[in-house]
Design a protein around this motif. Structure first.
Motif, mmCIF file in Angstrom:
data_model
loop_
_atom_site.group_PDB
_atom_site.id
_atom_site.type_symbol
_atom_site.label_atom_id
_atom_site.label_comp_id
_atom_site.label_asym_id
_atom_site.label_seq_id
_atom_site.Cartn_x
_atom_site.Cartn_y
_atom_site.Cartn_z
ATOM 1 N N SER A 11 0.836 -1.199 0.000
ATOM 2 C CA SER A 11 0.000 0.000 0.000
ATOM 3 C C SER A 11 0.872 1.252 0.000
ATOM 4 C CB SER A 11 -0.958 -0.002 1.195
ATOM 5 O OG SER A 11 -0.251 -0.036 2.410
ATOM 6 N N LEU A 12 0.280 2.312 -0.502
ATOM 7 C CA LEU A 12 0.900 3.636 -0.556
ATOM 8 C C LEU A 12 -0.112 4.597 -0.001
ATOM 9 C CD1 LEU A 12 2.980 5.774 -1.613
ATOM 10 C CD2 LEU A 12 1.713 5.704 -3.781
ATOM 11 N N GLY A 13 0.339 5.525 0.840
ATOM 12 C CA GLY A 13 -0.609 6.476 1.386
ATOM 13 C C GLY A 13 0.054 7.705 1.958
ATOM 14 N N VAL A 14 -0.804 8.640 2.328
ATOM 15 C CA VAL A 14 -0.377 9.842 3.042
ATOM 16 C C VAL A 14 -1.172 9.861 4.344
ATOM 17 C CG1 VAL A 14 -2.048 11.371 1.867
ATOM 18 C CG2 VAL A 14 -0.007 12.344 2.918
ATOM 19 N N PHE A 15 -0.484 10.133 5.440
ATOM 20 C CA PHE A 15 -1.107 10.175 6.751
ATOM 21 C C PHE A 15 -0.805 11.512 7.392
ATOM 22 C CE2 PHE A 15 -1.031 9.672 11.346
ATOM 23 C CZ PHE A 15 -2.296 9.164 11.565
ATOM 24 N N CYS A 16 -1.823 12.134 7.971
ATOM 25 C CA CYS A 16 -1.653 13.425 8.645
ATOM 26 C C CYS A 16 -2.184 13.345 10.064
ATOM 27 C CB CYS A 16 -2.409 14.530 7.901
ATOM 28 S SG CYS A 16 -1.889 14.768 6.196
ATOM 29 N N ALA A 17 -1.401 13.842 10.989
ATOM 30 C CA ALA A 17 -1.838 14.045 12.364
ATOM 31 C C ALA A 17 -1.784 15.547 12.571
ATOM 32 C CB ALA A 17 -0.939 13.329 13.352
ATOM 33 N N ASN A 18 -2.960 16.121 12.809
ATOM 34 C CA ASN A 18 -3.105 17.568 12.812
ATOM 35 C C ASN A 18 -2.617 18.092 11.470
ATOM 36 O OD1 ASN A 18 -4.282 17.773 15.410
ATOM 37 N ND2 ASN A 18 -2.244 17.455 16.297
ATOM 38 N N GLU A 19 -1.712 19.049 11.442
ATOM 39 C CA GLU A 19 -1.269 19.607 10.151
ATOM 40 C C GLU A 19 0.050 19.015 9.671
ATOM 41 O OE1 GLU A 19 0.543 22.189 13.281
ATOM 42 O OE2 GLU A 19 -1.454 21.392 13.001
ATOM 43 N N LYS A 20 0.577 18.007 10.349
ATOM 44 C CA LYS A 20 1.827 17.363 9.941
ATOM 45 C C LYS A 20 1.513 16.092 9.159
ATOM 46 C CE LYS A 20 4.378 19.199 13.813
ATOM 47 N NZ LYS A 20 5.181 18.914 14.988
ATOM 48 N N CYS A 21 2.097 15.986 7.954
ATOM 49 C CA CYS A 21 1.783 14.868 7.070
ATOM 50 C C CYS A 21 3.039 14.148 6.611
ATOM 51 C CB CYS A 21 1.028 15.378 5.839
ATOM 52 S SG CYS A 21 -0.524 16.224 6.233
ATOM 53 N N LEU A 22 2.861 12.868 6.260
ATOM 54 C CA LEU A 22 3.957 12.079 5.694
ATOM 55 C C LEU A 22 3.386 11.081 4.701
ATOM 56 C CD1 LEU A 22 3.877 9.008 7.091
ATOM 57 C CD2 LEU A 22 4.782 10.285 9.014
ATOM 58 N N PHE A 23 4.202 10.720 3.712
ATOM 59 C CA PHE A 23 3.858 9.648 2.788
ATOM 60 C C PHE A 23 4.495 8.370 3.300
ATOM 61 C CE2 PHE A 23 2.824 12.935 -0.319
ATOM 62 C CZ PHE A 23 1.732 12.360 -0.952
ATOM 63 N N TYR A 24 3.792 7.260 3.144
ATOM 64 C CA TYR A 24 4.342 5.969 3.556
ATOM 65 C C TYR A 24 4.118 4.937 2.461
ATOM 66 C CZ TYR A 24 -0.443 4.504 4.546
ATOM 67 O OH TYR A 24 -1.773 4.194 4.439
ATOM 68 N N LEU A 25 4.961 3.945 2.502
ATOM 69 C CA LEU A 25 4.881 2.790 1.622
ATOM 70 C C LEU A 25 4.886 1.569 2.533
ATOM 71 C CD1 LEU A 25 5.091 1.726 -1.323
ATOM 72 C CD2 LEU A 25 7.567 1.798 -1.042
ATOM 73 N N ARG A 26 4.029 0.623 2.260
ATOM 74 C CA ARG A 26 4.008 -0.603 3.057
ATOM 75 C C ARG A 26 4.212 -1.769 2.101
ATOM 76 N NH1 ARG A 26 -0.646 -2.910 6.972
ATOM 77 N NH2 ARG A 26 0.626 -4.517 7.896
ATOM 78 N N GLN A 27 5.439 -2.299 2.102
ATOM 79 C CA GLN A 27 5.796 -3.379 1.196
ATOM 80 C C GLN A 27 6.033 -4.699 1.916
ATOM 81 O OE1 GLN A 27 9.202 -1.464 -0.795
ATOM 82 N NE2 GLN A 27 8.058 -1.736 -2.694
ATOM 83 N N GLY A 28 6.049 -4.695 3.228
ATOM 84 C CA GLY A 28 6.322 -5.923 3.958
ATOM 85 C C GLY A 28 7.779 -6.343 3.891
ATOM 86 N N LEU A 29 8.663 -5.389 3.657
ATOM 87 C CA LEU A 29 10.091 -5.692 3.597
ATOM 88 C C LEU A 29 10.640 -5.908 5.001
ATOM 89 C CD1 LEU A 29 11.277 -3.042 0.996
ATOM 90 C CD2 LEU A 29 10.776 -5.457 0.604
ATOM 91 N N ASN A 30 11.652 -6.724 5.109
ATOM 92 C CA ASN A 30 12.317 -6.960 6.383
ATOM 93 C C ASN A 30 13.403 -5.902 6.548
ATOM 94 O OD1 ASN A 30 13.070 -8.054 8.776
ATOM 95 N ND2 ASN A 30 14.262 -9.714 7.873
ATOM 96 N N CYS A 31 13.029 -4.775 7.100
ATOM 97 C CA CYS A 31 13.977 -3.678 7.281
ATOM 98 C C CYS A 31 14.192 -3.426 8.763
ATOM 99 C CB CYS A 31 13.474 -2.413 6.577
ATOM 100 S SG CYS A 31 11.840 -1.862 7.102
ATOM 101 N N THR A 32 15.234 -2.699 9.080
ATOM 102 C CA THR A 32 15.585 -2.387 10.467
ATOM 103 C C THR A 32 14.894 -1.095 10.880
ATOM 104 O OG1 THR A 32 17.730 -3.430 10.148
ATOM 105 C CG2 THR A 32 17.491 -1.945 12.041
ATOM 106 N N SER A 33 14.128 -1.154 11.958
ATOM 107 C CA SER A 33 13.413 0.016 12.440
ATOM 108 C C SER A 33 14.375 1.174 12.699
ATOM 109 C CB SER A 33 12.660 -0.324 13.723
ATOM 110 O OG SER A 33 11.895 0.774 14.138
ATOM 111 N N GLY A 34 14.044 2.332 12.162
ATOM 112 C CA GLY A 34 14.860 3.522 12.325
ATOM 113 C C GLY A 34 15.913 3.704 11.249
ATOM 114 N N ALA A 35 16.168 2.670 10.457
ATOM 115 C CA ALA A 35 17.185 2.758 9.397
ATOM 116 C C ALA A 35 16.597 3.434 8.154
ATOM 117 C CB ALA A 35 17.706 1.374 9.037
ATOM 118 N N SER A 36 17.451 4.152 7.436
ATOM 119 C CA SER A 36 17.046 4.800 6.179
ATOM 120 C C SER A 36 17.649 4.040 5.014
ATOM 121 C CB SER A 36 17.517 6.251 6.140
ATOM 122 O OG SER A 36 16.797 7.017 7.070
#
Length: 176
Positions: free
Chosen positions: A47-72
């Motif tokens: 899935s691909l989406g944009v999420f906003c909490a109050n006026e702060k927004c971010l785009f996210y991708l959910r691919q189910g990859l095995n990645c390390t939390s906090g890593a870029s």
């Protein structure tokens, strides 16, 4: 920053209960005032989406990859009006992995026109994990969420003053 992302994504899993859900072709917008989200899904359970909490927004991708939390990680994005490399930060929420896409404006520009947008992530095996998402309805859904986010600050109730301001000098004798 990482804590803020984690809180935003946790809220996304529970805010739809009291909110409005609107479908724009292949995209869905879930609106609840303080938290708002627009998303689409692909056939491969991504899935691909944009999420906003109050006026702060971010785009996210959910691919189910095995990645390390906090890593870029680097990621490639391609659409009708943008081909660029991005950064994605891995965040784990309730056992699910989300990749937060940066910079926000590049992803926004890519989702505003055309039929689809694709993402490719290099894997340790030397191959790529690729996902393609429909953009039919994306502009309307994302615009709605961004407008709701911008208006969320206006919807916050302002606290009443603890005491009334002192009367202005010179307005002593008023008769009606």
């Amino acid at each position: 920053m990482k804590l803020w992302i984690a809180v935003m994504l946790m809220l996304s899993s529970c805010f739809a209960i009291a909110g409005e859900k609107v479908t724009y072709q292949n995209w869905t917008a879930e609106l609840s005032g303080q938290t708002n989200e627009a998303y689409t899904a692909a056939e491969d359970n991504t899935s691909l989406g944009v999420f906003c909490a109050n006026e702060k927004c971010l785009f996210y991708l959910r691919q189910g990859l095995n990645c390390t939390s906090g890593a870029s990680y680097p990621i490639l994005m391609n659409s009708a009006n943008a081909t660029t490399s991005l950064s994605m930060e891995c965040t784990v929420i309730n056992g699910s992995r989300f990749q937060v896409l940066k910079p926000f404006n590049e992803v926004l520009r890519a989702t505003q026109s055309g039929d689809s947008v694709g993402f490719a992530v290099g894997l340790q095996s030397g191959t790529f994990a690729a996902s393609r998402f429909s953009l039919l309805g994306a502009k309307s859904a994302i615009d709605r969420v961004l407008i709701e986010a911008a208006n969320s600050k206006k919807k916050e109730q302002r606290p009443l003053p603890k005491s009334l301001p002192p009367p202005k000098q010179g307005a002593k004798d008023i008769s009606i």
